[in-house]
Scaffold this active site. Structure first.
Site, PDB file in Angstrom:
ATOM      1  N   LYS A  67     -26.153 114.728  91.525  1.00 19.90           N
ATOM      2  CA  LYS A  67     -26.370 115.917  92.363  1.00 19.90           C
ATOM      3  C   LYS A  67     -26.821 115.625  93.796  1.00 19.90           C
ATOM      4  CE  LYS A  67     -24.928 118.424  90.485  1.00 19.90           C
ATOM      5  NZ  LYS A  67     -23.463 118.249  90.194  1.00 19.90           N
ATOM      6  N   THR A  71     -19.688 113.487  94.655  1.00 20.96           N
ATOM      7  CA  THR A  71     -18.287 113.920  94.708  1.00 20.96           C
ATOM      8  C   THR A  71     -17.760 113.858  96.147  1.00 20.96           C
ATOM      9  OG1 THR A  71     -18.933 115.478  92.980  1.00 20.96           O
ATOM     10  CG2 THR A  71     -16.740 115.767  93.940  1.00 20.96           C
ATOM     11  N   TRP A  72     -18.576 114.314  97.072  1.00 19.44           N
ATOM     12  CA  TRP A  72     -18.217 114.294  98.493  1.00 19.44           C
ATOM     13  C   TRP A  72     -17.930 112.861  98.951  1.00 19.44           C
ATOM     14  CZ3 TRP A  72     -22.302 115.608 102.838  1.00 19.44           C
ATOM     15  CH2 TRP A  72     -21.635 115.787 104.052  1.00 19.44           C
ATOM     16  N   HIS A 130     -23.841 106.026  88.519  1.00 18.40           N
ATOM     17  CA  HIS A 130     -25.191 106.591  88.662  1.00 18.40           C
ATOM     18  C   HIS A 130     -26.231 105.589  88.162  1.00 18.40           C
ATOM     19  CE1 HIS A 130     -23.860 110.468  89.902  1.00 18.40           C
ATOM     20  NE2 HIS A 130     -23.449 110.906  88.738  1.00 18.40           N
ATOM     21  N   ARG A 152     -30.375 112.232  98.616  1.00 18.03           N
ATOM     22  CA  ARG A 152     -30.566 113.594  99.096  1.00 18.03           C
ATOM     23  C   ARG A 152     -32.028 113.949  98.935  1.00 18.03           C
ATOM     24  NH1 ARG A 152     -27.246 118.809  96.598  1.00 18.03           N
ATOM     25  NH2 ARG A 152     -27.426 120.077  98.478  1.00 18.03           N
ATOM     26  N   ARG A 286     -20.992 123.882  94.469  1.00 19.19           N
ATOM     27  CA  ARG A 286     -21.790 125.101  94.389  1.00 19.19           C
ATOM     28  C   ARG A 286     -21.898 125.708  95.776  1.00 19.19           C
ATOM     29  NH1 ARG A 286     -27.250 126.838  94.513  1.00 19.19           N
ATOM     30  NH2 ARG A 286     -27.773 124.790  95.382  1.00 19.19           N
TER      31      ARG A 286
HETATM   32  P1  A3P Z   1     -25.381 122.093  95.702  1.00 24.60           P
HETATM   33  O1  A3P Z   1     -25.611 122.325  94.244  1.00 24.60           O
HETATM   34  O2  A3P Z   1     -26.661 122.062  96.480  1.00 24.60           O
HETATM   35  O3  A3P Z   1     -24.375 122.999  96.302  1.00 24.60           O
HETATM   36  P2  A3P Z   1     -22.809 115.519  93.026  1.00 24.60           P
HETATM   37  O4  A3P Z   1     -21.422 115.443  93.531  1.00 24.60           O
HETATM   38  O5  A3P Z   1     -23.588 114.252  93.206  1.00 24.60           O
HETATM   39  O6  A3P Z   1     -22.868 116.073  91.656  1.00 24.60           O
HETATM   40  O7  A3P Z   1     -23.577 116.543  93.983  1.00 24.60           O
HETATM   41  C1  A3P Z   1     -23.303 117.910  93.919  1.00 24.60           C
HETATM   42  C2  A3P Z   1     -23.803 118.593  95.173  1.00 24.60           C
HETATM   43  O8  A3P Z   1     -22.948 118.243  96.276  1.00 24.60           O
HETATM   44  C3  A3P Z   1     -23.714 120.106  95.032  1.00 24.60           C
HETATM   45  O9  A3P Z   1     -24.773 120.609  95.849  1.00 24.60           O
HETATM   46  C4  A3P Z   1     -22.340 120.378  95.625  1.00 24.60           C
HETATM   47  O10 A3P Z   1     -22.134 121.698  96.019  1.00 24.60           O
HETATM   48  C5  A3P Z   1     -22.345 119.426  96.807  1.00 24.60           C
HETATM   49  N1  A3P Z   1     -21.002 119.091  97.288  1.00 24.60           N
HETATM   50  C6  A3P Z   1     -19.874 118.928  96.554  1.00 24.60           C
HETATM   51  N2  A3P Z   1     -18.831 118.643  97.349  1.00 24.60           N
HETATM   52  C7  A3P Z   1     -19.289 118.626  98.614  1.00 24.60           C
HETATM   53  C8  A3P Z   1     -18.668 118.403  99.885  1.00 24.60           C
HETATM   54  N3  A3P Z   1     -17.384 118.161  99.973  1.00 24.60           N
HETATM   55  N4  A3P Z   1     -19.451 118.446 100.974  1.00 24.60           N
HETATM   56  C9  A3P Z   1     -20.779 118.701 100.870  1.00 24.60           C
HETATM   57  N5  A3P Z   1     -21.418 118.936  99.707  1.00 24.60           N
HETATM   58  C10 A3P Z   1     -20.687 118.894  98.587  1.00 24.60           C
END
Ligand code: A3P
Length: 320
Positions: A67, A71-72, A130, A152, A286
Protein backbone atom coordinates in the site's frame (compact mmCIF):
# COMPACT_ATOMS: atom_id res chain seq x y z
CA UNK A 1 11.23 -32.02 -10.36
CA UNK A 2 7.63 -31.93 -9.26
CA UNK A 3 7.88 -34.44 -6.43
CA UNK A 4 10.81 -32.60 -4.90
CA UNK A 5 8.94 -29.28 -5.22
CA UNK A 6 5.96 -30.75 -3.39
CA UNK A 7 8.23 -32.05 -0.62
CA UNK A 8 9.79 -28.58 -0.21
CA UNK A 9 6.37 -26.93 -0.08
CA UNK A 10 5.19 -29.44 2.52
CA UNK A 11 8.29 -28.64 4.59
CA UNK A 12 7.53 -24.87 4.45
CA UNK A 13 3.94 -25.54 5.50
CA UNK A 14 5.22 -27.55 8.48
CA UNK A 15 7.65 -24.81 9.49
CA UNK A 16 4.85 -22.24 9.33
CA UNK A 17 2.61 -24.34 11.56
CA UNK A 18 5.14 -23.95 14.39
CA UNK A 19 5.48 -20.13 14.21
CA UNK A 20 3.90 -17.58 16.58
CA UNK A 21 0.60 -16.22 15.25
CA UNK A 22 -1.45 -13.06 15.52
CA UNK A 23 -4.94 -12.12 14.36
CA UNK A 24 -4.89 -11.00 10.74
CA UNK A 25 -6.72 -8.36 8.67
CA UNK A 26 -9.08 -10.85 7.05
CA UNK A 27 -9.57 -14.61 7.50
CA UNK A 28 -5.84 -15.42 7.23
CA UNK A 29 -3.82 -15.31 10.44
CA UNK A 30 -0.41 -13.66 10.54
CA UNK A 31 2.68 -15.79 11.26
CA UNK A 32 5.91 -14.34 12.63
CA UNK A 33 8.76 -15.43 10.36
CA UNK A 34 12.24 -13.86 10.61
CA UNK A 35 10.85 -10.99 12.65
CA UNK A 36 8.05 -10.02 10.23
CA UNK A 37 4.37 -10.98 9.92
CA UNK A 38 3.13 -13.01 6.96
CA UNK A 39 -0.08 -14.66 5.88
CA UNK A 40 0.47 -18.33 5.07
CA UNK A 41 0.38 -18.38 1.24
CA UNK A 42 2.70 -15.38 0.92
CA UNK A 43 4.98 -16.52 3.73
CA UNK A 44 5.32 -19.83 1.93
CA UNK A 45 6.19 -17.82 -1.16
CA UNK A 46 8.92 -16.03 0.79
CA UNK A 47 10.40 -19.34 1.94
CA UNK A 48 10.20 -20.85 -1.53
CA UNK A 49 11.89 -17.80 -3.07
CA UNK A 50 14.60 -17.88 -0.39
CA UNK A 51 15.33 -21.50 -1.25
CA UNK A 52 14.93 -21.52 -5.02
CA UNK A 53 15.29 -18.05 -6.53
CA UNK A 54 18.61 -17.50 -8.29
CA UNK A 55 19.32 -13.86 -8.97
CA UNK A 56 21.32 -12.56 -11.88
CA UNK A 57 23.20 -9.27 -11.61
CA UNK A 58 21.05 -7.79 -14.37
CA UNK A 59 17.79 -8.37 -12.40
CA UNK A 60 15.99 -5.22 -11.30
CA UNK A 61 13.76 -5.18 -8.22
CA UNK A 62 11.02 -3.06 -6.83
CA UNK A 63 10.75 -3.56 -3.08
CA UNK A 64 8.00 -2.04 -0.96
CA UNK A 65 5.70 -2.50 1.94
CA UNK A 66 2.11 -3.09 0.81
CA UNK A 67 0.00 0.00 0.00
CA UNK A 68 2.88 2.40 -0.51
CA UNK A 69 2.66 2.83 -4.29
CA UNK A 70 3.95 -0.53 -5.52
CA UNK A 71 1.55 -0.76 -8.48
CA UNK A 72 2.49 2.74 -9.64
CA UNK A 73 6.21 1.99 -9.46
CA UNK A 74 5.76 -1.39 -11.15
CA UNK A 75 4.20 0.49 -14.07
CA UNK A 76 6.90 3.17 -14.13
CA UNK A 77 9.80 0.70 -13.96
CA UNK A 78 8.32 -1.42 -16.74
CA UNK A 79 7.68 1.64 -18.91
CA UNK A 80 11.20 3.03 -18.37
CA UNK A 81 13.10 -0.21 -18.99
CA UNK A 82 11.12 -1.36 -22.04
CA UNK A 83 10.52 2.04 -23.64
CA UNK A 84 12.37 1.16 -26.84
CA UNK A 85 10.18 -1.90 -27.37
CA UNK A 86 6.71 -0.44 -27.07
CA UNK A 87 5.09 2.55 -28.74
CA UNK A 88 2.91 4.44 -26.26
CA UNK A 89 -0.22 3.95 -28.38
CA UNK A 90 -0.04 0.14 -28.11
CA UNK A 91 1.61 -0.19 -24.76
CA UNK A 92 1.29 -3.38 -22.65
CA UNK A 93 0.32 -1.19 -19.69
CA UNK A 94 -2.90 -0.31 -21.53
CA UNK A 95 -4.11 -3.91 -21.32
CA UNK A 96 -2.13 -5.59 -18.51
CA UNK A 97 -2.07 -4.69 -14.83
CA UNK A 98 1.43 -3.53 -13.71
CA UNK A 99 1.61 -6.37 -11.18
CA UNK A 100 1.56 -8.86 -14.07
CA UNK A 101 4.39 -7.08 -15.90
CA UNK A 102 6.68 -6.77 -12.88
CA UNK A 103 5.56 -9.86 -10.94
CA UNK A 104 6.07 -10.28 -7.24
CA UNK A 105 8.33 -13.16 -6.20
CA UNK A 106 6.22 -14.23 -3.24
CA UNK A 107 2.75 -13.27 -4.52
CA UNK A 108 2.83 -14.27 -8.17
CA UNK A 109 5.84 -16.48 -8.82
CA UNK A 110 6.50 -18.65 -5.75
CA UNK A 111 3.16 -18.72 -3.95
CA UNK A 112 1.41 -21.24 -6.16
CA UNK A 113 2.04 -24.92 -5.59
CA UNK A 114 5.09 -25.16 -7.79
CA UNK A 115 8.56 -23.72 -8.19
CA UNK A 116 8.76 -21.63 -11.37
CA UNK A 117 11.55 -21.76 -13.94
CA UNK A 118 12.59 -18.13 -14.27
CA UNK A 119 15.78 -18.80 -16.25
CA UNK A 120 13.74 -18.60 -19.43
CA UNK A 121 12.91 -14.92 -18.92
CA UNK A 122 14.90 -12.43 -21.02
CA UNK A 123 17.26 -9.98 -19.27
CA UNK A 124 16.78 -7.66 -17.58
CA UNK A 125 14.22 -9.53 -15.53
CA UNK A 126 11.92 -7.22 -13.59
CA UNK A 127 10.61 -8.40 -10.24
CA UNK A 128 8.71 -6.95 -7.32
CA UNK A 129 8.71 -8.02 -3.69
CA UNK A 130 7.25 -7.03 -0.34
CA UNK A 131 9.92 -9.05 1.46
CA UNK A 132 11.73 -7.28 4.29
CA UNK A 133 15.38 -6.55 3.49
CA UNK A 134 16.64 -9.18 5.91
CA UNK A 135 14.49 -11.91 4.30
CA UNK A 136 15.56 -11.30 0.70
CA UNK A 137 16.97 -14.37 -1.07
CA UNK A 138 20.76 -14.30 -0.52
CA UNK A 139 21.62 -14.29 -4.20
CA UNK A 140 19.92 -10.90 -4.66
CA UNK A 141 22.39 -9.39 -2.19
CA UNK A 142 25.36 -11.39 -3.50
CA UNK A 143 24.69 -10.33 -7.11
CA UNK A 144 24.28 -6.71 -5.97
CA UNK A 145 21.02 -6.48 -7.90
CA UNK A 146 19.62 -2.99 -8.11
CA UNK A 147 16.63 -2.48 -5.82
CA UNK A 148 14.22 0.44 -5.93
CA UNK A 149 12.40 0.89 -2.64
CA UNK A 150 9.22 2.95 -2.54
CA UNK A 151 7.92 4.11 0.82
CA UNK A 152 5.03 6.26 1.95
CA UNK A 153 4.15 8.20 5.08
CA UNK A 154 2.80 5.87 7.79
CA UNK A 155 -0.55 7.66 8.17
CA UNK A 156 -1.57 7.35 4.50
CA UNK A 157 -0.14 3.83 4.35
CA UNK A 158 -2.39 2.79 7.22
CA UNK A 159 -5.52 4.40 5.71
CA UNK A 160 -4.79 2.80 2.33
CA UNK A 161 -4.28 -0.60 4.00
CA UNK A 162 -7.47 -0.32 6.04
CA UNK A 163 -9.53 0.44 2.91
CA UNK A 164 -7.80 -2.29 0.94
CA UNK A 165 -8.53 -5.04 3.46
CA UNK A 166 -12.09 -3.83 3.90
CA UNK A 167 -12.56 -4.17 0.17
CA UNK A 168 -11.22 -7.73 0.30
CA UNK A 169 -13.36 -8.49 3.35
CA UNK A 170 -16.57 -7.24 1.77
CA UNK A 171 -16.04 -8.22 -1.89
CA UNK A 172 -14.23 -11.53 -1.64
CA UNK A 173 -14.96 -12.87 1.83
CA UNK A 174 -18.35 -11.39 2.74
CA UNK A 175 -16.94 -10.34 6.11
CA UNK A 176 -17.99 -7.23 8.03
CA UNK A 177 -15.78 -4.13 7.95
CA UNK A 178 -12.77 -4.03 10.26
CA UNK A 179 -13.34 -1.10 12.66
CA UNK A 180 -10.81 1.70 12.08
CA UNK A 181 -9.65 1.63 15.72
CA UNK A 182 -8.96 -2.08 15.57
CA UNK A 183 -6.94 -1.76 12.37
CA UNK A 184 -5.04 1.18 13.85
CA UNK A 185 -4.06 -0.80 16.93
CA UNK A 186 -2.83 -3.64 14.74
CA UNK A 187 -0.85 -1.22 12.55
CA UNK A 188 0.73 0.45 15.60
CA UNK A 189 1.64 -2.96 17.05
CA UNK A 190 3.31 -3.80 13.75
CA UNK A 191 0.89 -6.65 13.02
CA UNK A 192 0.39 -6.08 9.29
CA UNK A 193 1.28 -8.31 6.35
CA UNK A 194 5.06 -7.86 5.84
CA UNK A 195 5.07 -5.63 8.93
CA UNK A 196 6.08 -4.09 11.25
CA UNK A 197 5.81 -1.37 8.60
CA UNK A 198 8.31 0.98 10.26
CA UNK A 199 10.94 -1.77 10.57
CA UNK A 200 10.45 -2.65 6.91
CA UNK A 201 11.06 0.95 5.87
CA UNK A 202 13.96 1.52 8.26
CA UNK A 203 15.94 -1.52 7.13
CA UNK A 204 15.80 -0.50 3.46
CA UNK A 205 16.56 3.11 4.39
CA UNK A 206 19.73 2.11 6.26
CA UNK A 207 20.87 -0.14 3.43
CA UNK A 208 20.22 2.62 0.89
CA UNK A 209 22.57 4.91 2.84
CA UNK A 210 25.28 2.26 2.92
CA UNK A 211 24.83 1.08 -0.66
CA UNK A 212 23.41 3.93 -2.75
CA UNK A 213 24.49 2.15 -5.97
CA UNK A 214 22.29 -0.86 -5.18
CA UNK A 215 19.32 0.62 -3.33
CA UNK A 216 17.38 3.69 -4.41
CA UNK A 217 15.04 4.89 -1.67
CA UNK A 218 12.03 6.81 -2.99
CA UNK A 219 9.08 8.44 -1.28
CA UNK A 220 5.52 8.36 -2.67
CA UNK A 221 4.99 11.98 -1.59
CA UNK A 222 8.09 13.21 -3.43
CA UNK A 223 7.06 11.32 -6.54
CA UNK A 224 3.69 13.06 -6.43
CA UNK A 225 5.27 16.47 -5.85
CA UNK A 226 8.08 16.28 -8.44
CA UNK A 227 7.27 13.43 -10.82
CA UNK A 228 9.69 14.26 -13.64
CA UNK A 229 12.69 14.75 -11.35
CA UNK A 230 11.93 11.51 -9.59
CA UNK A 231 11.34 9.64 -12.83
CA UNK A 232 14.69 10.81 -14.22
CA UNK A 233 16.39 9.73 -11.01
CA UNK A 234 14.68 6.34 -11.26
CA UNK A 235 15.66 5.83 -14.91
CA UNK A 236 19.27 6.75 -14.22
CA UNK A 237 19.50 4.41 -11.24
CA UNK A 238 18.07 1.53 -13.27
CA UNK A 239 20.69 2.10 -15.96
CA UNK A 240 18.21 3.50 -18.50
CA UNK A 241 18.77 7.28 -18.31
CA UNK A 242 16.75 9.55 -20.58
CA UNK A 243 18.76 11.15 -23.35
CA UNK A 244 18.45 14.88 -24.00
CA UNK A 245 16.58 14.04 -27.17
CA UNK A 246 14.09 11.91 -25.30
CA UNK A 247 13.59 14.70 -22.80
CA UNK A 248 12.98 17.17 -25.63
CA UNK A 249 10.54 14.79 -27.29
CA UNK A 250 8.55 14.57 -24.06
CA UNK A 251 9.21 10.88 -23.31
CA UNK A 252 9.44 11.58 -19.57
CA UNK A 253 5.98 13.18 -19.59
CA UNK A 254 4.55 10.38 -21.75
CA UNK A 255 5.63 7.77 -19.21
CA UNK A 256 4.26 9.88 -16.36
CA UNK A 257 0.93 10.21 -18.16
CA UNK A 258 0.77 6.52 -19.04
CA UNK A 259 1.33 5.52 -15.41
CA UNK A 260 -0.77 8.25 -13.83
CA UNK A 261 -3.49 7.25 -11.40
CA UNK A 262 -6.19 8.68 -13.68
CA UNK A 263 -4.97 6.80 -16.71
CA UNK A 264 -4.28 3.42 -15.10
CA UNK A 265 -7.35 3.37 -12.86
CA UNK A 266 -9.67 4.03 -15.81
CA UNK A 267 -8.39 1.28 -18.06
CA UNK A 268 -10.75 -1.63 -18.60
CA UNK A 269 -8.21 -4.20 -17.36
CA UNK A 270 -7.79 -2.34 -14.08
CA UNK A 271 -11.50 -1.66 -13.60
CA UNK A 272 -12.84 -5.14 -14.27
CA UNK A 273 -9.82 -7.47 -14.54
CA UNK A 274 -9.19 -10.20 -11.97
CA UNK A 275 -6.40 -12.58 -11.04
CA UNK A 276 -7.14 -16.34 -11.30
CA UNK A 277 -7.92 -16.44 -7.55
CA UNK A 278 -10.63 -13.80 -7.95
CA UNK A 279 -8.74 -10.75 -6.72
CA UNK A 280 -10.00 -7.69 -8.64
CA UNK A 281 -7.29 -5.29 -9.82
CA UNK A 282 -9.58 -2.37 -9.01
CA UNK A 283 -8.67 -2.88 -5.32
CA UNK A 284 -5.18 -1.58 -6.17
CA UNK A 285 -6.59 1.83 -7.16
CA UNK A 286 -8.48 3.97 -4.67
CA UNK A 287 -7.67 7.71 -4.54
CA UNK A 288 -3.94 8.01 -5.12
CA UNK A 289 -3.69 11.17 -2.98
CA UNK A 290 -1.25 12.42 -0.40
CA UNK A 291 -2.84 13.34 2.94
CA UNK A 292 -6.08 11.36 2.85
CA UNK A 293 -5.32 10.42 6.48
CA UNK A 294 -6.70 13.83 7.48
CA UNK A 295 -10.20 12.55 6.73
CA UNK A 296 -9.85 9.75 9.28
CA UNK A 297 -7.27 10.44 11.99
CA UNK A 298 -8.21 11.84 15.38
CA UNK A 299 -5.68 14.00 17.25
CA UNK A 300 -4.98 11.04 19.54
CA UNK A 301 -4.19 8.79 16.57
CA UNK A 302 -1.81 11.40 15.12
CA UNK A 303 -0.03 11.66 18.44
CA UNK A 304 0.26 7.92 18.97
CA UNK A 305 1.59 7.08 15.50
CA UNK A 306 3.93 10.10 15.49
CA UNK A 307 5.39 9.04 18.78
CA UNK A 308 6.03 5.48 17.59
CA UNK A 309 7.49 6.73 14.30
CA UNK A 310 9.78 9.31 15.89
CA UNK A 311 11.04 6.77 18.37
CA UNK A 312 11.67 4.14 15.71
CA UNK A 313 13.41 6.49 13.25
CA UNK A 314 15.40 8.35 15.93
CA UNK A 315 18.94 9.00 14.76
CA UNK A 316 18.36 7.44 11.33
CA UNK A 317 17.90 10.70 9.40
CA UNK A 318 14.57 9.43 8.08
CA UNK A 319 11.44 11.48 8.62
CA UNK A 320 8.05 12.08 6.98
P1 A3P B 1 -4.74 4.98 -1.72
O1 A3P B 1 -5.42 3.83 -1.07
O2 A3P B 1 -4.27 6.00 -0.73
O3 A3P B 1 -5.51 5.59 -2.83
P2 A3P B 1 0.11 -0.49 -3.61
O4 A3P B 1 0.16 -0.43 -5.09
O5 A3P B 1 1.46 -0.59 -2.96
O6 A3P B 1 -0.86 -1.49 -3.13
O7 A3P B 1 -0.41 0.94 -3.12
C1 A3P B 1 -1.74 1.32 -3.32
C2 A3P B 1 -1.88 2.82 -3.19
O8 A3P B 1 -1.30 3.45 -4.34
C3 A3P B 1 -3.35 3.22 -3.18
O9 A3P B 1 -3.39 4.41 -2.40
C4 A3P B 1 -3.59 3.49 -4.66
O10 A3P B 1 -4.71 4.27 -4.93
C5 A3P B 1 -2.30 4.20 -5.04
N1 A3P B 1 -2.00 4.15 -6.47
C6 A3P B 1 -2.26 3.14 -7.34
N2 A3P B 1 -1.86 3.47 -8.58
C7 A3P B 1 -1.35 4.72 -8.51
C8 A3P B 1 -0.80 5.61 -9.49
N3 A3P B 1 -0.72 5.26 -10.75
N4 A3P B 1 -0.36 6.80 -9.06
C9 A3P B 1 -0.45 7.15 -7.75
N5 A3P B 1 -0.98 6.36 -6.79
C10 A3P B 1 -1.42 5.16 -7.16
Amino acid sequence: NEEEDQRSLQKYREIFSTLPTEKGWETEHLFLYQGFWHILPLGMGVMAAQNHFKASSSDLFLASSPKTGSTWLQGLIFAVVTRDLHPFAQHPLLTVNPSDLVPSLEIKLYSSNQIPDLDVLPAPRLFATHMPYTSLPESIIECRCRIVYICRNPRDTFISMWHFFNKIRSNMLKMPQLPLEEGFDMFCKGATPFGPFLDHVLAYWKESLEKPQTILFLKYEEFQARPSDQLKKLAEFLGYPFSLEEEKEGVVEEIQKLCSFDNLSNLEVNKTGRTPNGFGYSALFRKGNVGDWENYFTAAMVEKLDQITTQKFHGSGLAF
